[in-house]
Design a protein around this motif. Structure first.
Motif, PDB file in Angstrom:
ATOM      1  N   UNK A 205       5.172  33.194  39.843  1.00  0.00           N
ATOM      2  CA  UNK A 205       3.556  33.131  39.845  1.00  0.00           C
ATOM      3  C   UNK A 205       3.103  33.328  41.329  1.00  0.00           C
ATOM      4  N   UNK A 206       2.304  34.545  41.591  1.00  0.00           N
ATOM      5  CA  UNK A 206       1.818  34.959  42.737  1.00  0.00           C
ATOM      6  C   UNK A 206       0.330  34.241  42.838  1.00  0.00           C
ATOM      7  N   UNK A 207       0.340  33.429  43.986  1.00  0.00           N
ATOM      8  CA  UNK A 207      -0.899  32.657  44.175  1.00  0.00           C
ATOM      9  C   UNK A 207      -1.974  33.399  44.837  1.00  0.00           C
ATOM     10  N   UNK A 208      -1.777  34.564  45.479  1.00  0.00           N
ATOM     11  CA  UNK A 208      -3.112  35.511  45.889  1.00  0.00           C
ATOM     12  C   UNK A 208      -3.498  36.198  44.907  1.00  0.00           C
ATOM     13  N   UNK A 209      -2.466  36.753  43.948  1.00  0.00           N
ATOM     14  CA  UNK A 209      -3.073  37.691  42.676  1.00  0.00           C
ATOM     15  C   UNK A 209      -3.515  36.678  41.575  1.00  0.00           C
ATOM     16  N   UNK A 210      -2.910  35.585  41.631  1.00  0.00           N
ATOM     17  CA  UNK A 210      -3.238  34.456  40.724  1.00  0.00           C
ATOM     18  C   UNK A 210      -2.815  35.046  39.120  1.00  0.00           C
TER      19      UNK A 210
END
Length: 303
Positions: A88-93
């Protein structure tokens, strides 16, 4: 980064006050909202009432059950059923990658160590495979002496001792001798062996002893419930942070199992916390199942 070192005891607790209009103040009913906070012995602290970030997850991670930190903007997670590790990418959500490592089953914890991924099953089995950009990999399964009755829900890693940490939510024994309290075992990465005995035990008796030594008010002993759902090692202190969804608390312990601090968890903030991990600089991430809705991850900044 602010490093807080306490030199005097700090005893805090949450209270709920209920009253009927027109009653005098002496009739107010006051009780502890949750088990009180003791951070006297901790160098680094967190405010679990005020997350810095909240990430609602795709519905495929409604039953998110384990976390591990990958990079400044990436976290790996497992859910209860799919047999996949999700990136899971925290910036791209959004989920940017997933790896099918085994068939559907009940998976509870995940750890990324260098390029190695370990996944814990509820019966104590451990799966090992390399991180890959492939969608499907072949994993190696290690069957341990742990079993279904242990209900292993927490998987962590102690880099100082190169040990995987396994937390039992239910029964602690792996032989005939019964264990009172919740048992924590280690799995040696090089020897691929489970410790024959728990590395430590924490239960109501140990928690009550700690609170009695540090308390500043009376609490209800019958409310002490502790069933570990996740464990992680703090990158700076080396202490173990143990999450308990049942009982809604976070317990901090030394590698020898000495309790150093406790945090109450508000169910309004974390409904069913099942996973925990840290960034290298000490920020803490806790995941919660969605309970019929989307799962989510909260970030708590180190203070």
């Amino acid at each position: 980064m602010n490093l807080i070192k306490n030199t005097t005891p700090v005893l805090l607790f949450l209270v709920v006050v209920s009253f009927t209009p027109g009653c005098s103040s002496s009739s107010f009913g006051q009780h502890a909202d949750s088990l009180f906070l003791v951070d006297t012995h901790l160098d680094f602290t967190y405010d679990l009432k005020r997350p810095g970030e909240k990430h609602f997850l795709p519905y495929v991670l409604e039953e998110i059950s384990g976390l591990t930190f990958k990079a400044p903007s990436q976290i790996l997670a497992v859910d209860d059923e799919s047999g996949k590790v999700f990136e899971y990418d925290l910036r791209k959500k959004e989920i940017v990658h997933s790896i099918q490592f085994y068939k559907s089953d009940d998976y509870e914890g995940v750890e990324l160590i260098d390029n190695d991924i370990y996944v814990l099953k509820h019966d104590g089995d451990i799966f090992h495979f390399k991180y890959s950009q492939e969608k499907k990999v072949t994993s190696k399964k290690y069957e341990t002496l742990l079993h279904n009755d242990n209900d292993t829900e927490g998987l962590g890693y102690d880099p100082q001792r190169n040990l995987l940490l396994i937390a039992c939510k239910e029964e602690g024994h792996i032989g005939e001798k019964k264990i009172k309290g919740r048992a924590f075992y280690s799995f040696h990465r090089e020897r691929k062996e489970l410790s024959k005995k728990p590395i430590f035990i924490i239960g109501p008796k140990e928690l009550e002893r700690f609170w009695e030594e540090n308390k500043d008010f009376d609490y209800e002993r019958k409310r002490i419930k502790f069933k570990p759902s996740a464990i992680a090692t703090h990158p700076l202190s080396g202490h173990y942070y143990i999450l308990s969804s049942v009982g809604k608390m976070l317990v901090v312990a030394s590698p020898k199992g000495k309790i150093l601090g406790t945090y109450p968890i508000s169910p309004r903030i974390l409904g069913q916390p099942e996973g925990i991990c840290f960034s290298p600089d000490g920020d803490m991430y806790i995941s919660s199942e969605g309970e019929g809705d989307r799962g989510y991850i909260l970030k708590f900044d180190m203070q």
